[in-house]
Structures are given as C-alpha cells and as structure tokens.
Motif scaffolding. Structure first.
Motif, PDB file in Angstrom:
ATOM      1  N   HIS A  25      -5.820  47.291 -25.452  1.00 11.46           N
ATOM      2  CA  HIS A  25      -4.732  47.360 -24.573  1.00 11.46           C
ATOM      3  C   HIS A  25      -4.875  48.725 -23.369  1.00 11.46           C
ATOM      4  O   HIS A  25      -3.785  49.188 -23.302  1.00 11.46           O
ATOM      5  CB  HIS A  25      -3.496  47.456 -25.372  1.00 11.46           C
ATOM      6  CG  HIS A  25      -3.159  46.050 -26.000  1.00 11.46           C
ATOM      7  ND1 HIS A  25      -1.825  45.604 -26.193  1.00 11.46           N
ATOM      8  CD2 HIS A  25      -3.873  45.179 -26.354  1.00 11.46           C
ATOM      9  CE1 HIS A  25      -1.923  44.604 -26.865  1.00 11.46           C
ATOM     10  NE2 HIS A  25      -3.178  44.236 -26.837  1.00 11.46           N
ATOM     11  N   PRO A  83      -2.559  41.321 -21.831  1.00 15.34           N
ATOM     12  CA  PRO A  83      -1.815  42.454 -22.798  1.00 15.34           C
ATOM     13  C   PRO A  83      -1.354  43.529 -21.908  1.00 15.34           C
ATOM     14  O   PRO A  83      -1.892  43.735 -20.897  1.00 15.34           O
ATOM     15  CB  PRO A  83      -3.044  42.669 -23.625  1.00 15.34           C
ATOM     16  CG  PRO A  83      -4.259  42.335 -22.900  1.00 15.34           C
ATOM     17  CD  PRO A  83      -4.008  41.285 -22.027  1.00 15.34           C
ATOM     18  N   LEU A 135      -1.125  46.706 -20.660  1.00 16.30           N
ATOM     19  CA  LEU A 135      -2.284  48.009 -20.538  1.00 16.30           C
ATOM     20  C   LEU A 135      -1.556  49.335 -20.414  1.00 16.30           C
ATOM     21  O   LEU A 135      -0.627  49.181 -19.521  1.00 16.30           O
ATOM     22  CB  LEU A 135      -3.075  47.603 -19.404  1.00 16.30           C
ATOM     23  CG  LEU A 135      -4.113  46.177 -19.438  1.00 16.30           C
ATOM     24  CD1 LEU A 135      -4.824  46.125 -18.052  1.00 16.30           C
ATOM     25  CD2 LEU A 135      -4.716  46.118 -20.668  1.00 16.30           C
ATOM     26  N   TYR A 186      -8.923  44.630 -23.378  1.00 18.25           N
ATOM     27  CA  TYR A 186      -8.305  43.475 -24.098  1.00 18.25           C
ATOM     28  C   TYR A 186      -7.798  44.055 -25.419  1.00 18.25           C
ATOM     29  O   TYR A 186      -6.724  43.872 -25.816  1.00 18.25           O
ATOM     30  CB  TYR A 186      -8.928  42.171 -23.922  1.00 18.25           C
ATOM     31  CG  TYR A 186      -8.243  41.169 -25.017  1.00 18.25           C
ATOM     32  CD1 TYR A 186      -7.330  40.453 -24.196  1.00 18.25           C
ATOM     33  CD2 TYR A 186      -8.798  40.964 -26.194  1.00 18.25           C
ATOM     34  CE1 TYR A 186      -6.543  39.616 -25.358  1.00 18.25           C
ATOM     35  CE2 TYR A 186      -8.160  39.910 -27.089  1.00 18.25           C
ATOM     36  CZ  TYR A 186      -7.004  39.251 -26.442  1.00 18.25           C
ATOM     37  OH  TYR A 186      -6.419  38.355 -27.501  1.00 18.25           O
TER      38      TYR A 186
END
Length: 446
Positions: A406, A443, A445, A403
């Motif tokens: 990312h 988010p 990634l 998180y």
C-alpha cells in the motif's frame, strides 16, 4: 484425438466486446476442442446480458449440444469448469479513457498498457485477477486459467508473487497479430506457418529469428528488407478494415526497426523509443478509447441487439474468424491434448533469457501441455534490449510492491523510473491525479 473428453469453459468477462467472436471460434473448433458447457461470468449483469442473449441464439442455432449459461454468481460460474478465460477490464472503458487522458495532460504517453496508464491499469487488475484465481481453485481446483486481461506483465508478476502455484498462464496475442503479417509478407497463410525465436517482456519484445516452419527457410532477410521500408503494414485487402490509428502503428515499426537491425520489434516499442512523437501525434481529448466506443463497442452491441430482435444469428459479423480468439483455442487444445505446441507466454524467466534475473517476468516461447508451460531458452538479450528490459521490469515490480505494501512511494518510483515519463515532478502530478479517479479500485496508497 487423444481422448474423447468434452470440456467446460467459463469466460470471466462475459460482457467483453471480444466475447462473441471468441464464442464463434469455439463453435468452429469443436473437432479440435469439443465443449459440453460454456458459461459467462461478469460483475456487470446488464452489460453481460446484452452479449449473452445474442450468444444464446448463436449456440442454439450452431452448437445446441453445448450447454450455455451466464451469471454474476462466482460459485455458479466457476464450479465444474476445465478452463477459465480471463477477459476482464476493471473500471471498463471509463477508466481506460482516464488512463490515456491523464498522462497526456502532462505531456506523457497516454496508452492503456504502457507508461503511467498501463501501470494504473495493472494496479486495478491485480485484486480482480487474484480473486478469480481463488474462485477457480475453490470451485474447480483442476482447472487452468488462460489470462489475457491486461496489464499482463504486472498481473503475471502479481501471480508469481502472490499465487506462485496457481494454474494460470498469462498470454498476449499482439505478437501473433504481427506474425500473421509476417506470414502474409512472405507469401504464407498464417502465423501457424512460422517457426520463431522471440524474447522480451509483454508489449516489449523482439524476434531473433523467423523461419518457414515446413522448409526451414530463414525469412529474416526478406522481413527485414520489407519492414525497413513499410513497417508491418501489409495494405490491400488484408488491411481494408484496419483503423487509421493501427495503420500508423504498423507503419511506425519501420522506425523502431532502425534502432536495432539485428532483430524485429514488437510494435509497442514505439511508445518507449519515440515518446515525444507519440504525445505530439495524440489528441488529449480523443484517444483510442473514444475510437473503440465509437467503432467496436457500438458495432458489437448493435449486432447483438439485431440478433436478439431477429431471433437468428444468420450472417453475423463474427463469421470471419478472429486471430485473438483462434489463438486462445489453439492454446486450450495444446493443454487439453498435451501436444507441446510452441506459443508465447509471460512467465518467470528462470534462465529463458540467460542474462536476465530468474524472477523477471518475461515473454518467451513455451511448449504447452497438460502440465502447463515449459519455457524455452532464447539465449542472451542484446545490451540495448537488456537495458530497456531491466528498466521496464523494475517499474512492473514496483507496481506490485505498491499493491502489496500500500505504498505511495513505490508507485511514485514506478512512474518516475518509466522511460515514457520525463522526471519525478511530472510523475507525481500524474500519480496524484490518478489516485483520485482510481479510489474505488486501488488499495489506499500511503
């Protein structure tokens, strides 16, 4: 009571199917935890209104002194509150269904808080919980948040890292449900009659001792004998409304117990001890989410509609108290009146389990008071338990890394390391599928 203050509470997740039962328990507990105001907040106005319209009638009939409102405006919701109850499900049941079904496509446990499904859910929950904490701190800086939104271990790790000074306590009621069963097995009324030592992670723990709180009698021999034969299944009137999937879970505790007869296990250990059994006994097209949609959600929304149409909440289905909500009221009372009662919480270890890292998020008994929680020492984790915990908590930390950074690679590592996943190639397939469906929530990634 120590003071005559009346409290203001907001339920973040007013559209939850658990909300009406919680409200009934709050109303019943006015002598213990008196309210002046109750608010609902949800970002789904339509879903929340179905619950809120019925609750409005319940409060008008049973506790008209409590001011009630519901809103989708964070400023209105979080201004002038003493407690925030976190009961959110990011992505609702649609995403829970995918958390369960995608892993099963690849022969891996499909469960909402364990394995890849639990990690996917945790990654969705982090930004939403952080946002609620920020609203609370902005509009009611003296309030406490009692969060029971999953995946608790991952959310608690994110709080430790991203909002270390926030007045948030992360809790779970599964051990209380099991302790209520322990009480019944021993001929006692409820979990309130038990004193205990418990340690582990969320949905990943063990009882080291259980005693009769009044007499001090050691109840472990009786409980071990019972669990070795029946698991935590009580049967009879106690379990007359228990669904079949939960019956199987409580009975499976017998097999979990056999791996370490010195402790008593949390039922969720079945997903880690017996992942192949779980997959073999799962239907990839009809999971726990489908059961809830067909049973609990349909019943709750149907009852809310009935109350609104009838204009009265007389003889509603929630008049029988629920453990989940009763436990949260107990915790609020302990904080509000500084009672230092002992309940479980998910918090930084800092020595509570002597052979785990200080920054591990662990689930241990804590004393609850006006200044929050004080974790109690539980001694050493057994070698078997510590090995399992180190692996699982590393997965949880990697999800928070993913998180913050990312990072696709960190999320892949989390999936690969997890005990429920057989190898990295399977982990990658599950993650790649999950990335597509979680695009609105995760988010990006890279």
């Amino acid at each position: 009571m120590a003071n005559d203050k009346k409290y203001s509470v907001v339920i973040a997740g007013g559209g939850s199917t658990f909300t009406p039962g919680f409200v009934l328990d709050l109303i019943k507990s006015q002598d213990m935890f008196p309210l002046r105001q109750l608010k609902f907040y949800d970002n789904d106005a339509e879903r929340q209104e179905k619950i809120a319209k019925a609750v409005e009638i319940i409060i008008k009939e049973r506790a008209p002194q409590i001011k009630f409102s519901y809103t989708t405006d964070p400023k209105k919701a979080f201004t002038d509150v003493d407690f925030v109850m976190g009961s959110i499900r990011v992505g609702k049941y649609h995403m829970r269904s995918l958390d369960e079904k995608i892993p099963l496509k690849y022969g891996v446990n499909g469960q909402e808080t364990t394995g890849p499904g639990g990690m996917a859910y945790g990654l969705r929950s982090i930004p939403a919980i952080i946002q609620i904490i920020d609203w609370m701190e902005k509009y009611s800086p003296n309030a406490w948040m009692i969060n029971y939104s999953n995946t608790i271990a991952i959310v608690a790790e994110a709080c430790r890292r991203l909002r270390p000074n926030a007045k948030v306590i992360n809790i779970c009621d599964m051990p209380i449900d099991i302790m209520n069963r322990m009480a019944k097995i021993c001929g006692l009324d409820s979990f309130h009659d038990l004193d205990f030592t418990y340690y582990g992670l969320n949905h990943f723990g063990w009882w080291k001792s259980v005693r009769n709180k009044k007499t001090g009698e050691d109840l472990m021999p009786k409980l071990k004998d019972y669990v070795s034969k029946n698991g935590y299944w009580v049967g009879g009137d106690y379990d007359k409304d228990t669904e079949a999937s939960w019956e199987a879970t409580f009975k499976k505790a017998k097999d979990c117990y056999s791996l370490d007869p010195t402790t008593l296990p949390n039922t969720y250990m079945q997903y880690y001890y017996f992942p192949q059994y779980e997959v073999a006994n799962a239907n990839p097209k009809h999971t726990r989410t489908d059961e809830i949609l067909e049973h609990r959600q349909k019943i709750v929304f149907g009852e809310c509609k009935r109350i609104v149409e009838a204009g009265t909440a007389k003889d509603n289905i929630w008049d029988i108290s629920g453990l989940h909500s009763e436990y949260i009221v107990d915790i609020c009372h302990a904080i509000a009146y500084n009672t230092h009662e002992k309940f479980l919480a998910n918090c930084p270890n800092n020595g509570a389990i002597s052979n785990m890292d200080p920054d591990s998020i662990v689930e241990v008994p804590c004393l609850y008071g006006a200044d929050g929680i004080q974790p109690l020492a539980t001694g050493k984790a057994g070698r078997f338990q510590r090995g399992l915990m180190m692996e699982q908590q590393t997965c949880e930390k990697l999800v928070v890394d993913a998180y913050v950074e990312h990072s696709y690679n960190k999320m892949l590592q989390a999936f690969t390391l997890n005990k429920t996943v057989p190898d990295a190639s399977v982990a990658k397939k599950i993650l790649d599928d999950m990335m597509v469906v979680n695009k609105p929530y995760w988010p990006e990634l890279k």
